[in-house]
Design a protein around this motif. Structure first.
Motif, PDB file in Angstrom:
ATOM      1  N   GLU A 156       5.800  -5.211  -2.816  1.00 22.06           N
ATOM      2  CA  GLU A 156       7.341  -5.658  -1.762  1.00 22.06           C
ATOM      3  C   GLU A 156       7.730  -4.346  -1.363  1.00 22.06           C
ATOM      4  O   GLU A 156       8.094  -3.910  -0.266  1.00 22.06           O
ATOM      5  N   ALA A 157       8.209  -3.468  -2.030  1.00 20.55           N
ATOM      6  CA  ALA A 157       8.921  -2.603  -1.566  1.00 20.55           C
ATOM      7  C   ALA A 157       8.257  -1.413  -1.720  1.00 20.55           C
ATOM      8  O   ALA A 157       9.119  -0.139  -0.275  1.00 20.55           O
ATOM      9  N   LEU A 158       7.575  -0.717  -2.143  1.00 23.29           N
ATOM     10  CA  LEU A 158       6.608  -0.309  -1.335  1.00 23.29           C
ATOM     11  C   LEU A 158       6.039  -0.897   0.025  1.00 23.29           C
ATOM     12  O   LEU A 158       5.774   0.432   1.060  1.00 23.29           O
ATOM     13  N   ALA A 159       5.904  -1.685   0.030  1.00 28.43           N
ATOM     14  CA  ALA A 159       5.119  -2.101   2.128  1.00 28.43           C
ATOM     15  C   ALA A 159       6.810  -2.130   2.802  1.00 28.43           C
ATOM     16  O   ALA A 159       6.847  -1.185   4.137  1.00 28.43           O
ATOM     17  N   GLU A 160       7.294  -2.306   2.137  1.00 29.51           N
ATOM     18  CA  GLU A 160       9.047  -1.856   2.965  1.00 29.51           C
ATOM     19  C   GLU A 160       9.115  -0.495   2.805  1.00 29.51           C
ATOM     20  O   GLU A 160       9.610   0.101   4.143  1.00 29.51           O
ATOM     21  N   PHE A 161       8.831   0.906   2.342  1.00 25.13           N
ATOM     22  CA  PHE A 161       8.754   1.822   2.446  1.00 25.13           C
ATOM     23  C   PHE A 161       8.190   2.578   3.719  1.00 25.13           C
ATOM     24  O   PHE A 161       8.385   3.385   4.594  1.00 25.13           O
ATOM     25  N   ILE A 162       7.043   1.494   3.457  1.00 25.26           N
ATOM     26  CA  ILE A 162       5.831   1.330   4.431  1.00 25.26           C
ATOM     27  C   ILE A 162       6.466   1.668   5.631  1.00 25.26           C
ATOM     28  O   ILE A 162       5.954   2.193   6.748  1.00 25.26           O
ATOM     29  N   PHE A 180      -2.838  -6.207   1.316  1.00 26.08           N
ATOM     30  CA  PHE A 180      -2.137  -5.125   1.322  1.00 26.08           C
ATOM     31  C   PHE A 180      -2.734  -4.276   2.616  1.00 26.08           C
ATOM     32  O   PHE A 180      -1.237  -4.136   3.196  1.00 26.08           O
ATOM     33  N   LEU A 181      -3.785  -4.097   2.963  1.00 29.59           N
ATOM     34  CA  LEU A 181      -4.297  -3.278   3.956  1.00 29.59           C
ATOM     35  C   LEU A 181      -3.827  -4.220   5.221  1.00 29.59           C
ATOM     36  O   LEU A 181      -3.360  -3.396   6.125  1.00 29.59           O
ATOM     37  N   GLN A 182      -4.297  -5.285   5.105  1.00 30.54           N
ATOM     38  CA  GLN A 182      -4.097  -6.247   6.329  1.00 30.54           C
ATOM     39  C   GLN A 182      -2.616  -5.703   7.259  1.00 30.54           C
ATOM     40  O   GLN A 182      -2.650  -5.859   7.706  1.00 30.54           O
ATOM     41  N   LYS A 183      -1.587  -6.770   6.012  1.00 29.09           N
ATOM     42  CA  LYS A 183      -0.544  -6.382   6.435  1.00 29.09           C
ATOM     43  C   LYS A 183       0.110  -5.420   6.578  1.00 29.09           C
ATOM     44  O   LYS A 183       1.299  -5.521   7.670  1.00 29.09           O
ATOM     45  N   ASN A 184      -0.117  -4.360   6.112  1.00 30.36           N
ATOM     46  CA  ASN A 184       0.843  -3.357   6.524  1.00 30.36           C
ATOM     47  C   ASN A 184      -0.240  -1.263   7.184  1.00 30.36           C
ATOM     48  O   ASN A 184       1.195  -0.710   7.501  1.00 30.36           O
TER      49      ASN A 184
END
Ligand code: ATP
Length: 198
Positions: A156-162, A180-184
């Motif tokens: 989740e932290a990585l997704a926020e960085f992205i 993860f790819l589809q969400k981000n």
């Protein structure tokens, strides 16, 4: 970069065939535009990492072109980042080396700043490396399997960085985590095995 430049690709990959002693992937074509998060998906061994390595000229280009826009700055988060075990580097020193020390580190990274990197867990080091790439100023960030070793909170932290990335920054990301790819990602390009290898 001016606003007009937001319509021009940061990077154009056109008919790229890449590999090592011989071709392993391609032909592959895509553009990466400012502000987008582009995913590369495909089966094991299809050549996703090789595409990233061909962009940085670490892998050989056998055909096609890789055209960066003028002055493009690129950083590459490798799939299995390796550090010499004898290197007594603290987390904050790694960020400094990678010019990612000018932004305040996110809460999940702060406990790692004063820890020697050779005493971090695989997941801690992976997340620190991802922040080292995303916390710097490079316009194009190449992320190769950035979720490896990460638990739910770290993902989740990585997704926020992205999500925090702003144009002109673009991210080109390889991941096995389809969700993860589809969400981000704003777009996903499929990389398939070369026909000769199938
Ligand atoms: N340094 C190298 N020298 C020679 N062949 C290599 C090298 N690195 C990778 N390969 C080969 O190139 C092919 C593509 O590998 P690559 O790592 O790019 O695939 P990938 O799609 O990223 O795989 P994965 O999803 O398993 O990470 C594989 O057959 C692999 O064995």
């Amino acid at each position: 970069m001016s606003n007009d430049d937001n319509n021009k690709p940061l990077l154009t990959v056109d008919g790229l065939v890449a590999g090592y002693t011989g071709p392993v992937v391609g032909p592959v074509s895509f553009d990466v535009f400012p502000g987008e998060v582009l995913g590369l998906s495909g089966p094991n061994g299809a050549g996703k990492s090789t595409v990233l390595k061909a962009i940085t000229a670490e892998a050989k280009r056998f055909a096609g072109t890789v055209r960066p826009c003028q002055g493009l700055t690129v950083t590459h988060h490798q799939q299995r980042p390796e550090l010499p075990p004898e290197l007594p580097l603290l987390g904050r020193e790694l960020l400094k080396v990678m010019a990612a020390d000018r932004r305040d580190a996110p809460a999940i990274i702060r406990p790692l700043l004063d820890r020697p990197i050779n005493r971090m867990s695989g997941g801690q080091f992976q997340l620190l490396e991802a922040w080292a790439c995303l916390g710097g100023d490079a316009e194009l960030v190449l992320l190769d399997e950035p979720t490896n070793n990460l638990d739910g909170d770290a993902m989740e932290a990585l997704a926020e960085f992205i999500r925090a990335a702003r144009p002109p920054r673009a991210i080109l990301m390889v991941s096995h985590e389809r969700d993860f790819l589809q969400k981000n990602c704003s777009r996903i390009v499929e990389i398939s095995h070369r026909k000769a290898e199938a």
